[in-house]
Write a protein that holds these residues in place. Structure first.
Motif, PDB file in Angstrom:
ATOM      1  N   SER A  80       1.027  -1.078  -0.045  1.00 50.01           N
ATOM      2  CA  SER A  80      -0.090  -0.016   0.006  1.00 50.01           C
ATOM      3  C   SER A  80       0.688   1.315  -0.095  1.00 50.01           C
ATOM      4  N   PHE A  81       1.866   1.327   0.635  1.00 47.45           N
ATOM      5  CA  PHE A  81       2.918   2.327   0.606  1.00 47.45           C
ATOM      6  C   PHE A  81       3.479   2.714  -0.624  1.00 47.45           C
ATOM      7  N   VAL A  82       3.953   1.407  -1.272  1.00 48.49           N
ATOM      8  CA  VAL A  82       4.700   1.542  -2.487  1.00 48.49           C
ATOM      9  C   VAL A  82       3.643   2.006  -3.629  1.00 48.49           C
ATOM     10  N   PHE A  83       2.334   1.556  -3.607  1.00 49.29           N
ATOM     11  CA  PHE A  83       1.428   1.785  -4.674  1.00 49.29           C
ATOM     12  C   PHE A  83       0.924   3.313  -4.549  1.00 49.29           C
ATOM     13  N   ASP A  84       0.974   3.729  -3.136  1.00 53.61           N
ATOM     14  CA  ASP A  84       0.550   5.280  -2.899  1.00 53.61           C
ATOM     15  C   ASP A  84       1.572   6.100  -3.587  1.00 53.61           C
ATOM     16  N   ARG A  85       2.815   5.698  -3.448  1.00 55.31           N
ATOM     17  CA  ARG A  85       4.046   6.444  -4.233  1.00 55.31           C
ATOM     18  C   ARG A  85       3.796   6.230  -5.787  1.00 55.31           C
ATOM     19  N   LEU A  86       3.741   5.207  -6.333  1.00 52.27           N
ATOM     20  CA  LEU A  86       3.341   4.744  -7.746  1.00 52.27           C
ATOM     21  C   LEU A  86       2.413   5.407  -8.355  1.00 52.27           C
ATOM     22  N   TYR A  87       0.974   5.679  -7.285  1.00 53.00           N
ATOM     23  CA  TYR A  87       0.094   6.351  -7.958  1.00 53.00           C
ATOM     24  C   TYR A  87       0.337   7.883  -8.210  1.00 53.00           C
ATOM     25  N   VAL A  88       1.145   8.428  -7.272  1.00 48.02           N
ATOM     26  CA  VAL A  88       1.551   9.780  -7.734  1.00 48.02           C
ATOM     27  C   VAL A  88       2.429  10.020  -9.199  1.00 48.02           C
ATOM     28  N   LEU A  89       3.230   8.902  -9.074  1.00 52.21           N
ATOM     29  CA  LEU A  89       3.940   8.791 -10.351  1.00 52.21           C
ATOM     30  C   LEU A  89       3.276   8.647 -11.777  1.00 52.21           C
ATOM     31  N   ARG A  90       2.163   7.717 -11.415  1.00 61.51           N
ATOM     32  CA  ARG A  90       0.905   7.615 -12.482  1.00 61.51           C
ATOM     33  C   ARG A  90       0.316   8.893 -12.822  1.00 61.51           C
ATOM     34  N   ASN A  91       0.004   9.637 -11.618  1.00 59.22           N
ATOM     35  CA  ASN A  91      -0.681  10.871 -12.111  1.00 59.22           C
ATOM     36  C   ASN A  91       0.092  11.959 -12.862  1.00 59.22           C
ATOM     37  N   GLN A  92       1.469  11.867 -12.581  1.00 65.04           N
ATOM     38  CA  GLN A  92       2.223  12.909 -13.135  1.00 65.04           C
ATOM     39  C   GLN A  92       2.313  12.441 -14.526  1.00 65.04           C
ATOM     40  N   LEU A  93       2.596  11.316 -14.930  1.00 67.01           N
ATOM     41  CA  LEU A  93       2.672  10.614 -16.224  1.00 67.01           C
ATOM     42  C   LEU A  93       1.283  10.840 -17.192  1.00 67.01           C
ATOM     43  N   VAL A  94       0.228  10.124 -16.500  1.00 68.07           N
ATOM     44  CA  VAL A  94      -1.064  10.235 -17.263  1.00 68.07           C
ATOM     45  C   VAL A  94      -1.692  11.691 -17.506  1.00 68.07           C
ATOM     46  N   HIS A  95      -1.527  12.832 -16.395  1.00 68.88           N
ATOM     47  CA  HIS A  95      -1.894  13.795 -16.626  1.00 68.88           C
ATOM     48  C   HIS A  95      -1.031  14.793 -17.322  1.00 68.88           C
ATOM     49  N   GLY A  96      -0.082  14.628 -17.792  1.00 72.95           N
ATOM     50  CA  GLY A  96       0.815  15.653 -18.465  1.00 72.95           C
ATOM     51  C   GLY A  96       1.655  16.438 -17.593  1.00 72.95           C
ATOM     52  N   GLY A  97       1.940  15.801 -16.393  1.00 71.37           N
ATOM     53  CA  GLY A  97       2.612  16.447 -15.315  1.00 71.37           C
ATOM     54  C   GLY A  97       4.376  16.393 -15.209  1.00 71.37           C
ATOM     55  N   SER A  98       4.582  15.563 -16.385  1.00 69.54           N
ATOM     56  CA  SER A  98       6.099  15.351 -16.561  1.00 69.54           C
ATOM     57  C   SER A  98       6.438  15.310 -18.204  1.00 69.54           C
ATOM     58  N   THR A  99       7.600  15.389 -18.532  1.00 67.07           N
ATOM     59  CA  THR A  99       7.947  15.531 -20.169  1.00 67.07           C
ATOM     60  C   THR A  99       8.579  13.843 -20.343  1.00 67.07           C
ATOM     61  N   TRP A 100       8.176  13.576 -21.474  1.00 62.72           N
ATOM     62  CA  TRP A 100       8.324  12.040 -21.804  1.00 62.72           C
ATOM     63  C   TRP A 100      10.103  11.986 -22.121  1.00 62.72           C
ATOM     64  N   ASN A 101      10.405  10.947 -21.241  1.00 64.47           N
ATOM     65  CA  ASN A 101      11.907  10.477 -21.535  1.00 64.47           C
ATOM     66  C   ASN A 101      12.678  11.773 -20.799  1.00 64.47           C
ATOM     67  N   SER A 102      12.301  12.494 -19.709  1.00 60.29           N
ATOM     68  CA  SER A 102      12.847  13.626 -19.334  1.00 60.29           C
ATOM     69  C   SER A 102      14.070  13.059 -18.411  1.00 60.29           C
ATOM     70  N   GLY A 103      15.018  14.102 -18.103  1.00 64.18           N
ATOM     71  CA  GLY A 103      16.075  13.592 -17.459  1.00 64.18           C
ATOM     72  C   GLY A 103      15.824  13.863 -15.934  1.00 64.18           C
ATOM     73  N   VAL A 104      14.832  14.537 -15.750  1.00 68.44           N
ATOM     74  CA  VAL A 104      14.434  14.891 -14.361  1.00 68.44           C
ATOM     75  C   VAL A 104      13.518  13.965 -13.898  1.00 68.44           C
ATOM     76  N   ASN A 105      13.852  13.557 -12.789  1.00 69.96           N
ATOM     77  CA  ASN A 105      13.288  12.272 -11.950  1.00 69.96           C
ATOM     78  C   ASN A 105      12.922  11.027 -12.729  1.00 69.96           C
TER      79      ASN A 105
END
Length: 221
Positions: A157-182
């Motif tokens: 549950s802890f791991v997927f809490d974090r992965l869910y934030v990552l999922r939101n960043q990617l799916v909702h356009g909150g990150s750049t594809w293949n970005s060097g950041v994060n």
């Protein structure tokens, strides 16, 4: 994939045992396995791999109740799913994967503020999250205690809490594809999901008559 469970192995097993599956379980396994296969085809495109693996996760766990509430309680649904998986995981494959193979990436994920939801709420000016740093430390301590105690469902549950934030960043356009950041959390997230999802599906296929829920989008002729 060192657990020996790639798309080919999962598909072969599904074909061998699917005659005994309830219809809803058959659909769930078929869809989840298809997305694992698509993720494998992404190679080192970790953004795409992560997204396709998250779709596989949704195909495996989400049921019609998820879409009926105004604000779906996804965390509660995650926990119910994880509790069931862990109870059925007699060989402790999930725990061993987290403890032995992924203890480093998992700990790095837990120590990364950029996948901690209160951090973003604070930086977006939402009231009540000025104490995000204390929450972050408390979360890390609780996670460490759960990890040491072998509470696999809680660790998931802890791991997927974090992965869910990552999922939101990617799916909702909150990150750049293949970005060097994060980059590290995307790569580690894809690796963790890439190992766990086939295990999750395999456990489900070994226990097809468990109540895995009814998919909200059945096949309608």
């Amino acid at each position: 994939m060192t657990n020996g469970l790639d798309h080919t192995a999962l598909k072969a097993k599904q074909r061998a045992v699917r005659e005994g599956f309830p219809e809803t379980m058959g659909l769930r396994a078929h869809r989840a396995i298809s997305w694992v296969g698509r993720a494998e085809a992404c190679g080192e495109d970790y953004d795409a791999r992560f997204i396709f693996l998250w779709i596989a996760f949704n195909a495996a766990y989400a049921d019609e109740q998820e879409f009926q509430a105004v604000a779906p309680g996804e965390r509660a649904a995650f926990m119910e799913y994880f509790d069931r998986l862990v109870a059925l995981d007699q060989d402790q494959r999930i725990y061993k994967a987290l403890w032995q193979r992924f203890s480093g990436p998992v700990r790095m994920l837990m120590e990364n503020r950029y996948v901690f939801n209160p951090f973003w709420k604070y930086h977006n000016g939402i009231d009540g999250f000025e104490d995000w740093e204390e929450r972050f430390k408390t979360s890390a301590r609780t996670f460490a205690t759960s990890f040491q105690a072998g509470d696999t469902a809680r660790v998931l549950s802890f791991v997927f809490d974090r992965l869910y934030v990552l999922r939101n960043q990617l799916v909702h356009g909150g990150s750049t594809w293949n970005s060097g950041v994060n980059r590290s959390q995307v790569r580690d997230g894809a690796e963790i999901l890439g190992f766990l999802m086939p295990v999750f599906i395999d456990i489900m296929m070994d226990n097809p008559n468990e109540h895995w829920g009814k998919p909200f989008y059945p096949v309608v002729e």
